[in-house]
Scaffold this motif. Structure first.
Motif, PDB file in Angstrom:
ATOM      1  N   VAL A  55      24.582 -57.195  13.044  1.00 41.42           N
ATOM      2  CA  VAL A  55      25.359 -56.801  14.223  1.00 41.42           C
ATOM      3  C   VAL A  55      26.854 -56.915  13.928  1.00 41.42           C
ATOM      4  CG1 VAL A  55      23.524 -57.521  15.782  1.00 41.42           C
ATOM      5  CG2 VAL A  55      25.365 -59.127  15.231  1.00 41.42           C
ATOM      6  N   TYR A  56      27.646 -56.260  14.793  1.00 43.81           N
ATOM      7  CA  TYR A  56      29.096 -56.302  14.684  1.00 43.81           C
ATOM      8  C   TYR A  56      29.666 -56.868  15.987  1.00 43.81           C
ATOM      9  CZ  TYR A  56      28.201 -53.257  10.722  1.00 43.81           C
ATOM     10  OH  TYR A  56      27.731 -52.738   9.534  1.00 43.81           O
ATOM     11  N   GLU A 100      32.358 -56.486  17.607  1.00 46.41           N
ATOM     12  CA  GLU A 100      32.998 -55.525  18.508  1.00 46.41           C
ATOM     13  C   GLU A 100      31.998 -54.786  19.390  1.00 46.41           C
ATOM     14  OE1 GLU A 100      35.563 -55.704  14.741  1.00 46.41           O
ATOM     15  OE2 GLU A 100      33.438 -55.724  15.272  1.00 46.41           O
ATOM     16  N   ALA A 101      30.714 -54.812  19.010  1.00 44.54           N
ATOM     17  CA  ALA A 101      29.702 -54.052  19.748  1.00 44.54           C
ATOM     18  C   ALA A 101      28.581 -54.951  20.278  1.00 44.54           C
ATOM     19  CB  ALA A 101      29.117 -52.966  18.849  1.00 44.54           C
ATOM     20  N   ARG A 102      28.874 -56.224  20.514  1.00 45.97           N
ATOM     21  CA  ARG A 102      27.825 -57.127  21.007  1.00 45.97           C
ATOM     22  C   ARG A 102      27.290 -56.693  22.372  1.00 45.97           C
ATOM     23  NH1 ARG A 102      26.702 -61.410  18.076  1.00 45.97           N
ATOM     24  NH2 ARG A 102      28.204 -62.166  16.541  1.00 45.97           N
ATOM     25  N   GLY A 103      28.148 -56.111  23.192  1.00 44.65           N
ATOM     26  CA  GLY A 103      27.722 -55.673  24.513  1.00 44.65           C
ATOM     27  C   GLY A 103      27.488 -54.187  24.610  1.00 44.65           C
ATOM     28  N   SER A 104      27.412 -53.512  23.466  1.00 46.49           N
ATOM     29  CA  SER A 104      27.202 -52.053  23.454  1.00 46.49           C
ATOM     30  C   SER A 104      26.331 -51.690  22.242  1.00 46.49           C
ATOM     31  CB  SER A 104      28.535 -51.313  23.409  1.00 46.49           C
ATOM     32  OG  SER A 104      29.368 -51.821  22.369  1.00 46.49           O
ATOM     33  N   ARG A 105      25.171 -52.329  22.180  1.00 43.79           N
ATOM     34  CA  ARG A 105      24.298 -52.225  21.006  1.00 43.79           C
ATOM     35  C   ARG A 105      22.892 -51.821  21.417  1.00 43.79           C
ATOM     36  NH1 ARG A 105      24.220 -57.424  19.555  1.00 43.79           N
ATOM     37  NH2 ARG A 105      22.161 -57.869  20.436  1.00 43.79           N
ATOM     38  N   LEU A 106      22.360 -50.821  20.727  1.00 40.15           N
ATOM     39  CA  LEU A 106      20.963 -50.433  20.879  1.00 40.15           C
ATOM     40  C   LEU A 106      20.266 -50.720  19.560  1.00 40.15           C
ATOM     41  CD1 LEU A 106      22.690 -48.377  22.793  1.00 40.15           C
ATOM     42  CD2 LEU A 106      20.495 -47.188  23.002  1.00 40.15           C
ATOM     43  N   VAL A 107      19.159 -51.441  19.613  1.00 35.43           N
ATOM     44  CA  VAL A 107      18.435 -51.839  18.406  1.00 35.43           C
ATOM     45  C   VAL A 107      17.091 -51.115  18.367  1.00 35.43           C
ATOM     46  CG1 VAL A 107      17.459 -53.758  17.097  1.00 35.43           C
ATOM     47  CG2 VAL A 107      19.562 -54.091  18.417  1.00 35.43           C
ATOM     48  N   PHE A 108      16.773 -50.603  17.194  1.00 39.11           N
ATOM     49  CA  PHE A 108      15.514 -49.885  16.985  1.00 39.11           C
ATOM     50  C   PHE A 108      14.788 -50.513  15.796  1.00 39.11           C
ATOM     51  CE2 PHE A 108      18.654 -47.185  18.859  1.00 39.11           C
ATOM     52  CZ  PHE A 108      17.985 -46.436  19.806  1.00 39.11           C
ATOM     53  N   VAL A 109      13.489 -50.689  15.933  1.00 41.32           N
ATOM     54  CA  VAL A 109      12.667 -51.187  14.835  1.00 41.32           C
ATOM     55  C   VAL A 109      11.670 -50.091  14.468  1.00 41.32           C
ATOM     56  CG1 VAL A 109      11.055 -52.958  14.052  1.00 41.32           C
ATOM     57  CG2 VAL A 109      12.941 -53.572  15.582  1.00 41.32           C
ATOM     58  N   ASN A 110      11.722 -49.649  13.225  1.00 35.45           N
ATOM     59  CA  ASN A 110      10.931 -48.506  12.775  1.00 35.45           C
ATOM     60  C   ASN A 110      11.152 -47.288  13.669  1.00 35.45           C
ATOM     61  OD1 ASN A 110       9.922 -50.053  10.692  1.00 35.45           O
ATOM     62  ND2 ASN A 110       7.989 -50.510  11.707  1.00 35.45           N
TER      63      ASN A 110
END
Length: 448
Positions: A86-87, A89-99
């Motif tokens: 993670v970065y 600057e984008a802790r509150g604007s992050r979308l995480v995808f697994v596979n």
């Protein structure tokens, strides 16, 4: 007789039929047409000019199980594992995808301004407020009829992201799309995921997009990603791609962008991971007065092959493009750069520059570079060039003569070569991460 590759292609059909039927008939038709295109095109071979230096037989012959909605990974990520990717600057604007599948529990969207939409692609398709926009754009910017990997991604379209920046909105927080791969081999098959992203930036909007890939485990898997970007008139987008896949993984990605009148698109692609990676970049100046900067840095070592193909298509007058790609190759590694700038008839006032520079740190490293210009207009200013070389003996001697150890002098000069690209990055945490990665790689090289 059906070829072995054709048999492997048809083996995807059983998995393809397993995708849950969408509620949208047009989406089902899109998938069907894309799969037909994939079976007609087949995996590319080195007999084709665009794939002359990159052999994907390992992908064509191996058995991969497609990951799609309904087959989510059950692996639990702890905070420490996620923190590596993670970065701040984008802790509150992050979308995480697994596979390739959205994981809401790992994502956070609190920092996005009102009006900005960043959401799971499949949820957006089912939302009446966004469905028509997706129908008009999805599969139209990246042509699945011309590329087998884009066709396969479109056929298995079931996970990814939709990013929408409304007219006049400026998003201070960068949007981070984090794609993680979890590849557990079952019955001799590895996982292939198909991330799909659609970005629509309306008139006079402004945003920053971070697109990154990685894995918490050093496994064999395949990521096949497609990113489509549509910029309205006067829109501005900063786009960073950081590819840190497993060194045993495969990464094939396509990024296609359409630029509206007086819009601006700046991208930086960093390639560090995967045993074989291919990034196809296509930009089309759909209206006059637009500009783009397309930069990249690939750092590869023994066992890695990195291929970049780009096409910057000047279809309209008074547009400006700048492209700078740099490569650092060590050990027994291979890199390919094929960049074409196409200036069409009527695209007067075009200003285009393209440069590819490569630094070979080993006698066993090899790069094939082919910058190209095709110009069908007379009032243009265009230039292109490529260099392949080693560290300058005079520069090394200069540093050593002033007291630096020869290994440290070599390290500093190599880092300085990469810094020209890194220093242009406006996200400080990405710059810091790349500084550390580059220096650690060089340090590891000195120890071997």
């Amino acid at each position: 007789m059906v070829s072995q590759i054709a048999q492997e292609e048809s083996s995807y059909r059983a998995s393809w039929r397993g995708i849950t039927n969408a509620s949208s008939p047009w989406l089902e038709r899109l998938r069907e047409n894309a799969f037909d295109s994939f079976e007609k095109l087949g995996f590319p071979t080195t007999d084709q000019e665009e794939w002359k230096y990159t052999n994907v037989a390992a992908l064509a012959k191996a058995k991969f199980d497609p990951a799609f909605l309904g087959q989510e990974s059950e692996r639990v990520f702890d905070a420490r594992q996620l923190e590596d990717f993670v970065y701040p600057e984008a802790r509150g604007s992050r979308l995480v995808f697994v596979n390739g599948i959205y994981r809401a529990e790992l994502s956070s969207l609190d920092a996005l301004p009102a009006g900005v939409v960043a959401m799971d692609l499949m949820s957006a398709l089912e939302n009446p407020a966004h469905a028509e926009m997706l129908r008009a754009r999805l599969g139209r910017i990246a042509d699945y009829q011309l590329d087998a990997f884009t066709a396969l991604n479109t056929a298995f379209l079931s996970g990814g992201a939709f990013l929408f920046i409304p007219k006049g909105v400026q998003s201070a927080a960068p949007v981070h799309l984090l794609f993680l791969s979890e590849a557990e081999e079952t019955d001799g098959a590895r996982v292939v995921s198909f991330p799909r992203v659609l970005v629509v930036a309306e008139e006079n909007s402004e945003a920053t997009l971070i697109e990154s890939y990685g894995s918490a485990h050093d496994n064999v898997y395949w990521t096949n990603a497609v990113i489509e970007i549509a910029l309205g008139d006067g829109a501005r987008l900063e786009h960073y791609k950081v590819q840190r896949e497993s060194l045993k993984g495969f990464h094939v990605a396509t990024t296609k962008t359409e630029l509206g009148r007086s819009s601006s698109y700046n991208s930086t692609a960093i390639t560090l991971g995967a045993q074989l990676s291919r990034h196809t970049i296509g930009l089309t100046f759909a209206q006059e007065g637009a500009e783009c900067r397309v930069d990249g840095l690939y750092i590869v070592t023994t066992g890695q092959h990195a291929d970049t193909h780009s096409l910057i298509d000047h279809t309209q007058p008074h547009c400006t493009s700048r492209q700078l790609y740099k490569g650092i190759l060590d050990g027994k590694s291979r890199a390919v750069f094929n960049g074409k700038v196409f200036v069409r008839e009527g695209a007067q006032g075009t200003d285009a520059q393209q440069t590819n520079r490569n630094l070979l740190l080993s006698k066993d490293a090899r790069v094939d570079t082919k910058p190209q210009l095709e110009i069908f207009a007379d009032d243009v200013k265009c230039a292109h060039g490529a260099t392949v070389g080693q560290l300058e003996e005079e520069e090394l001697f200069y540093l050593v003569s002033r007291g630096l150890h020869p290994s440290l002098a070599q390290n500093l000069l190599t880092y300085g070569f990469a810094e020209e690209v890194i220093e242009k990055i406006k996200i400080e945490s990405i710059k810091a991460q790349l500084d550390e990665i580059v220096l650690n790689r060089l340090h590891a090289r000195l120890e071997t």
